[in-house]
Design an enzyme around this catalytic site. Structure first.
Site, short mmCIF file in Angstrom:
data_model
loop_
_atom_site.label_atom_id
_atom_site.label_comp_id
_atom_site.label_asym_id
_atom_site.label_seq_id
_atom_site.Cartn_x
_atom_site.Cartn_y
_atom_site.Cartn_z
CG HIS A 139 54.85 -10.56 25.55
ND1 HIS A 139 56.12 -11.06 25.48
CD2 HIS A 139 54.97 -9.23 25.57
CE1 HIS A 139 56.99 -10.05 25.48
NE2 HIS A 139 56.31 -8.94 25.52
CB CYS A 140 54.33 -7.73 21.99
SG CYS A 140 54.76 -7.47 23.68
CB ILE A 141 55.30 -9.14 17.45
CG1 ILE A 141 56.35 -8.29 18.19
CG2 ILE A 141 55.27 -8.77 15.97
CD1 ILE A 141 56.00 -6.83 18.38
CG ASP A 156 50.56 -6.03 21.09
OD1 ASP A 156 51.64 -5.54 21.42
OD2 ASP A 156 49.90 -6.80 21.82
#
Ligand code: SAJ
Length: 450
Positions: A274-276, A279
Site C-alpha cells: 500500500h505504500c512503496i 507514495d
C-alpha cells in the site's frame, strides 16, 4: 485561537474526557482507534463500509495485526464502530486515515480524502482538532483541507486546530507497532502542532513535532521514496549480476559486512503493498506541477515494475533448459502476498507474474497460506490450491514469489522438478534445478539440445 478553546481541549485531552474520532478503519485507522481506546478515551471509529462495522461489532478482526481479544475488550465499551459521520459534531478530535491510492494513470486519487472532507464540513464545530494521516503529496493539508474549511468559516489556528501526521504502520512487523513507532506531526500553526502533539503523545511513545504540515507530508514521502529507489537499485544490480554471471545474493552478503556507509536491500519479483509502489508517485506528481521531473522516482518505478517480466524470463530460461516451453507447462506460484507472513495482495508482483504466465499459455496455479483467493484481470476468482508434497511433482516449475515462513523448504526442494527462486529462499540448497534471480542461468545446468 481563543485561549479558552486551547485550554479547554488540553484539559479534555489530559483528563481523558476528550471524545476522539478515527475516520477510516483499515490497517492504519483500526490500530490507532484501539490505541486511543486503550488509553481511556471514548473513540468513535467511522467507516462507510457497513461490513467492516458489523464485523467489528461481532468482534471479528479483518486486520491481521488486530486480534479478537482487543475488540472484545473495547468494542461497545469505549470504542464505537459506526458508519455515521454525524458523530463528528460531538467529537473533540478526529484523525483521517482513509486510502490515498493511484489512478490508472499513476496520479494521486484524492477521492477518499475529498469525500471524508465533505462529511467533515457538515459536522465540524469550533475547537475541534483535525489530523490528516493519509499519505499524500506535500501541500494537501493546507491546499485542500484548510482551504475548504475556510470556505465554511473555519480558520486553522483561530477557531479549530489542523495538523498532518503520517502513518508509519508496517503490516506484520512484530517489533514495531502504532504505539512504539516515533510519529512525526506538523500543525498549521504552533498551537495546532502543540495540541496535536499533546493528543498523540497520550498514546505514542515518541512524538516528533515539525514546523509545518508540509514538512510532515514530505518526510513520509522521503522515507518511502528512499525505499523505492534503493529497491530499484538492487533490482538493477541483480539483473546486471545475472548478465555478468555473478551471484548478486552472495555479493550483497559480502557488501553487508561493511559496518558503515552501506544499507542492504534485496532484489525481488517487484514491489507490492500500500505504500512503496504508490507514495513516490504522489511526490513525482507534485514535482511535475512545479515543472520538476524527478528522474529518480520515475526510473525506480520503471525498474521495479519491470521485475515481473524479468522473472518470466528466468522461468522461460529454466523450462527451456529442460526443453519445455512456457506454453502448456504447469506452473505453481508459491506466495502471492506482497511480502512474507501477511495476507495483503495489494499491488503484489505475484499477481502480475500470474497474468504474464497465463498470457504465455502456461497452466498457472498458486498457493498462499494467508491469501485464499483473488480476482484475476478478467475479474474471475482464483483460489489458492491445497498443495501437498505429492502434487508438487505434478508441476513443471515452482516459483517462490513470497517466502512465507509457512513453507517447508526442504519438502519444496525435494518435491519440485524446477524451482525459480525470486527471494534466495533456497540459499541453503544447491542444485541445478534451482534458478534464482540475480544469478546467471544455473552455472552447472546445460542446455539440453533435443
Ligand atoms: N522489497 C524488496 N526488497 C527490499 C525491501 C522490500 O523487494 O529490500 C519489496 C517487498 O517484497 C514488498 C515491497 O518491496 O513487495 C515493499 O516492501 P516494504 O518492506 O517496504 O514493506 P511495506 O510496503 O509494508 O512498507 C512499509 C512501509 N511503512 C509505511 O509506509 C508506514 C515502509 O515505510 C517501511 O519502511 C516498511 O514497511 C518496512 O520497513 O518494513
Amino acid at each position: 485561537m481563543h485561549e479558552n478553546q486551547f485550554q479547554n481541549l488540553s484539559r479534555k485531552i489530559n483528563d481523558r474526557s476528550a471524545r476522539v474520532g478515527v475516520i477510516g478503519l483499515g490497517y492504519v485507522g483500526l490500530p490507532l482507534a484501539l490505541e486511543f481506546a486503550k488509553s481511556g478515551y471514548d473513540v468513535y471509529g467511522i467507516d462507510l463500509n457497513e461490513d467492516k462495522i458489523s464485523q467489528l461489532k461481532q468482534f471479528n478482526s479483518y486486520i491481521s495485526d488486530v486480534h479478537k481479544e482487543e475488540l472484545v475488550r473495547f468494542v461497545g465499551k469505549n470504542f464505537y464502530p459506526t458508519t455515521e459521520y454525524s458523530y463528528i459534531q460531538e467529537l473533540d478530535c478526529i484523525s483521517i486515515c482513509v486510502p490515498t491510492p493511484l489512478t490508472k494513470s499513476q496520479e494521486p486519487d484524492m477521492s477518499f480524502i475529498l469525500s471524508a472532507l465533505e462529511q467533515i464540513k457538515k459536522y465540524v464545530h469550533p475547537g475541534i482538532l483535525i489530523t490528516l494521516e493519509s499519505t499524500t503529496y506535500p501541500g494537501t493539508t493546507e491546499e485542500i483541507i484548510q482551504a475548504e474549511l475556510e470556505n465554511e468559516g473555519y480558520y486553522a489556528g483561530e477557531n479549530y486546530f489542523l495538523c498532518f501526521s503520517p502513518e508509519r504502520v508496517d503490516p506484520g512487523n512484530k517489533k514495531f507497532n502504532t504505539k512504539n513507532t516515533p510519529k512525526v506531526i506538523g500543525g498549521v500553526t504552533k498551537q495546532c502542532t502543540n495540541i496535536g502533539t499533546m493528543l498523540y503523545e497520550q498514546i505514542i511513545d515518541r512524538m516528533v513535532p515539525v514546523s509545518s504540515p508540509k514538512v510532515a507530508e514530505m518526510s513520509k514521502l522521503l522515507e518511502n521514496t528512499f525505499r523505492s529507489v534503493n529497491i530499484a537499485f538492487i533490482n538493477e544490480m541483480a539483473m546486471l549480476c545475472d548478465k555478468l554471471g555473478i551471484d548478486v545474493w552472495e555479493t550483497i552478503e559480502a557488501a553487508s559486512t561493511k559496518p558503515f556507509g552501506y544499507m542492504p536491500f534485496t532484489p525481488g519479483p517487484g514491489i507490492g503493498g500500500h505504500c512503496i509502489p504508490l507514495d513516490p508517485m504522489y511526490l513525482a506528481w507534485k514535482a511535475k506541477g512545479e515543472n520538476f521531473y524527478s528522474r529518480y522516482i520515475d526510473l525506480a518505478q520503471e525498474i521495479n515494475k519491470s521485475m515481473p517480466n524479468y522473472v518470466i524470463g528466468k522461468v522461460a530460461e529454466a523450462l527451456n533448459a529442460h526443453t519445455k516451453p512456457i506454453n502448456g507447462s504447469k506452473v505453481l506460484i508459491l506466495g502471492m502476498a506482497y511480502k512474507p507472513n501477511i495476507n495483503d495482495l495489494r499491488e503484489s508482483p505475484g499477481l502480475e507474474i500470474y497474468e504474464l504466465l497465463k498470457k504465455k499459455g502456461a497452466k498457472v496455479f498458486y498457493h498462499d497460506p494467508h491469501a485464499q483467493s483473488f480476482l484475476d484481470n478478467n475479474n474471475e476468482k482464483v483460489n489458492s490450491i491445497d498443495y501437498d508434497s505429492e502434487s508438487l511433482l505434478s508441476f513443471d516449475a515452482v516459483i517462490m514469489v513470497t517466502n512465507h515462513s509457512f513453507y517447508n523448504l526442504t519438502e519444496v526442494f525435494n518435491e519440485s522438478k524446477i524451482i525459480i527462486d525470486t527471494r534466495n529462499a533456497f540459499k541453503d540448497f544447491s542444485d541445478e534445478k534451482i534458478y534464482k534471480i540475480g544469478d546467471t542461468l544455473n552455472n552447472n545446468s546445460e542446455i539440453v539440445f533435443s
